[in-house]
Design an enzyme around this catalytic site. Structure first.
Site, mmCIF file in Angstrom:
data_model
loop_
_atom_site.group_PDB
_atom_site.id
_atom_site.type_symbol
_atom_site.label_atom_id
_atom_site.label_comp_id
_atom_site.label_asym_id
_atom_site.label_seq_id
_atom_site.Cartn_x
_atom_site.Cartn_y
_atom_site.Cartn_z
ATOM 1 N N SER A 146 0.808 -1.224 0.000
ATOM 2 C CA SER A 146 0.000 0.000 0.000
ATOM 3 C C SER A 146 0.838 1.270 0.000
ATOM 4 O O SER A 146 0.348 2.327 -0.398
ATOM 5 C CB SER A 146 -0.948 -0.014 1.198
ATOM 6 O OG SER A 146 -0.220 -0.150 2.405
ATOM 7 N N ASP A 150 10.505 0.511 -2.318
ATOM 8 C CA ASP A 150 9.624 -0.528 -1.785
ATOM 9 C C ASP A 150 9.273 -0.226 -0.330
ATOM 10 O O ASP A 150 10.007 0.482 0.370
ATOM 11 C CB ASP A 150 10.312 -1.891 -1.889
ATOM 12 C CG ASP A 150 9.326 -3.047 -1.921
ATOM 13 O OD1 ASP A 150 8.128 -2.821 -1.644
ATOM 14 O OD2 ASP A 150 9.751 -4.172 -2.214
ATOM 15 N N ASP A 153 7.647 -3.750 6.531
ATOM 16 C CA ASP A 153 6.753 -4.002 7.673
ATOM 17 C C ASP A 153 7.368 -3.525 8.974
ATOM 18 O O ASP A 153 6.653 -3.125 9.888
ATOM 19 C CB ASP A 153 6.425 -5.496 7.733
ATOM 20 C CG ASP A 153 5.743 -5.944 6.453
ATOM 21 O OD1 ASP A 153 4.653 -5.428 6.173
ATOM 22 O OD2 ASP A 153 6.317 -6.761 5.714
ATOM 23 N N GLU A 158 10.981 -9.094 -4.237
ATOM 24 C CA GLU A 158 11.437 -7.804 -3.682
ATOM 25 C C GLU A 158 12.929 -7.841 -3.363
ATOM 26 O O GLU A 158 13.657 -6.882 -3.630
ATOM 27 C CB GLU A 158 10.636 -7.474 -2.420
ATOM 28 C CG GLU A 158 9.186 -7.147 -2.725
ATOM 29 C CD GLU A 158 8.318 -6.972 -1.499
ATOM 30 O OE1 GLU A 158 7.292 -6.280 -1.612
ATOM 31 O OE2 GLU A 158 8.637 -7.514 -0.434
HETATM 32 C C1 5RP Z 1 5.150 -6.902 0.495
HETATM 33 C C2 5RP Z 1 5.978 -6.049 1.368
HETATM 34 C C3 5RP Z 1 5.478 -4.700 1.665
HETATM 35 O O1 5RP Z 1 6.406 -3.775 1.222
HETATM 36 C C4 5RP Z 1 5.256 -4.576 3.140
HETATM 37 O O2 5RP Z 1 4.376 -5.602 3.548
HETATM 38 C C5 5RP Z 1 4.680 -3.216 3.524
HETATM 39 O O3 5RP Z 1 3.409 -3.096 3.004
HETATM 40 P P1 5RP Z 1 2.532 -1.784 3.173
HETATM 41 O O4 5RP Z 1 3.254 -0.694 2.459
HETATM 42 O O5 5RP Z 1 1.212 -2.142 2.558
HETATM 43 O O6 5RP Z 1 2.410 -1.502 4.653
HETATM 44 O O7 5RP Z 1 7.030 -6.411 1.836
HETATM 45 O O8 5RP Z 1 5.686 -8.185 0.379
#
Ligand code: 5RP
Length: 222
Positions: free
Chosen positions: A27, A80, A83, A102
């Site tokens: 997101s 990117d 979490d 990623e």
């Molecule tokens: C997907 C990821 C995302 O970058 C991570 O989960 C963060 O997501 P968000 O920006 O929706 O909080 O590693 O595999």
């Protein structure tokens, strides 16, 4: 503007004419892709590689030209989400299940830019469950081995009543470490485990972290 949007838009400003760009997943990455799409619509010429089928579709929607990996030596930049981000810029990634692509894209990039809302900053990694991508063949053995070695709660990620399947056809086990004392050591151990394809610890990979705040401010950490 919300925190994710602020971080995503700020990162998009780092994308310049002629660059080859890695597009993240999630997101927060959504906003970076949206902004890059606007820049392309205004005449910016770039080429990109996406880290998931979802981001490929998003890039196509914004007419961002995607190129096959065979045509790319190095990427100039990859942007990117994450979490969790610790003070050493070590990350947990893979909440969205795209960790393998990623990491492939991040390590091939001259500059890996992480974008995150301020809630993702932690003193120590591990509150977020660490995603571990494992091969479907004999996955029960890999799960059993990980459980017995680490003695923490590790659950297979589900998609409704079926096992969640990544874009690469693998499964994900989510491990509740709680507190990861040595991300580098754990990263090496997991990487050396037969049956594990990849894991969501990104240690020593991030070059820049852009933190977004709810009031639209951003903070850049190099
Ligand atoms: C997907 C990821 C995302 O970058 C991570 O989960 C963060 O997501 P968000 O920006 O929706 O909080 O590693 O595999």
């Amino acid at each position: 503007m919300n925190a994710k949007q602020a971080a995503g838009y700020r990162a998009a400003e780092l994308v310049k004419e002629g660059m080859t760009v890695g597009l993240g997943t999630g997101s927060t990455a959504y906003y970076a892709i949206e902004k890059i799409g606007e820049m392309v619509a205004s005449g910016l010429s770039i080429r990109a590689i996406a880290t998931s089928k979802a981001s490929e579709e998003l890039a196509a929607k914004y007419n961002i030209p995607l190129v096959p990996a065979a045509d790319v030596d190095r990427l100039d930049i990859a942007i990117d989400g994450a979490d969790e981000v610790d003070p050493d810029m070590a990350l947990i990634k893979g909440g969205g299940g795209a960790l393998l692509r990623e990491k492939l894209v991040a390590v091939q990039s001259d500059r890996f830019v992480v974008i995150a809302d301020s809630g993702k900053r932690v003193e120590r990694l591990g509150q977020f469950k660490l995603p571990i991508e494992i091969v479907p063949f004999c996955y029960e053995w890999t799960l059993r081995l990980l459980r017995s070695r680490y003695k923490v709660d590790i659950e297979m990620r589900m998609d409704g009543d079926k096992l969640y399947v990544t874009d690469n056809g693998n499964y994900i086990a989510d491990a509740a470490f709680g507190r990861i004392e040595s991300p580098g050591r754990l990263s090496d151990e997991l990487k050396a485990t037969t049956g594990v394809v990849e894991h969501g610890l990104f240690v020593g990979i991030a070059d820049t972290v852009i933190i977004g705040y709810e009031d639209g401010r951003t903070e850049i950490i190099e």
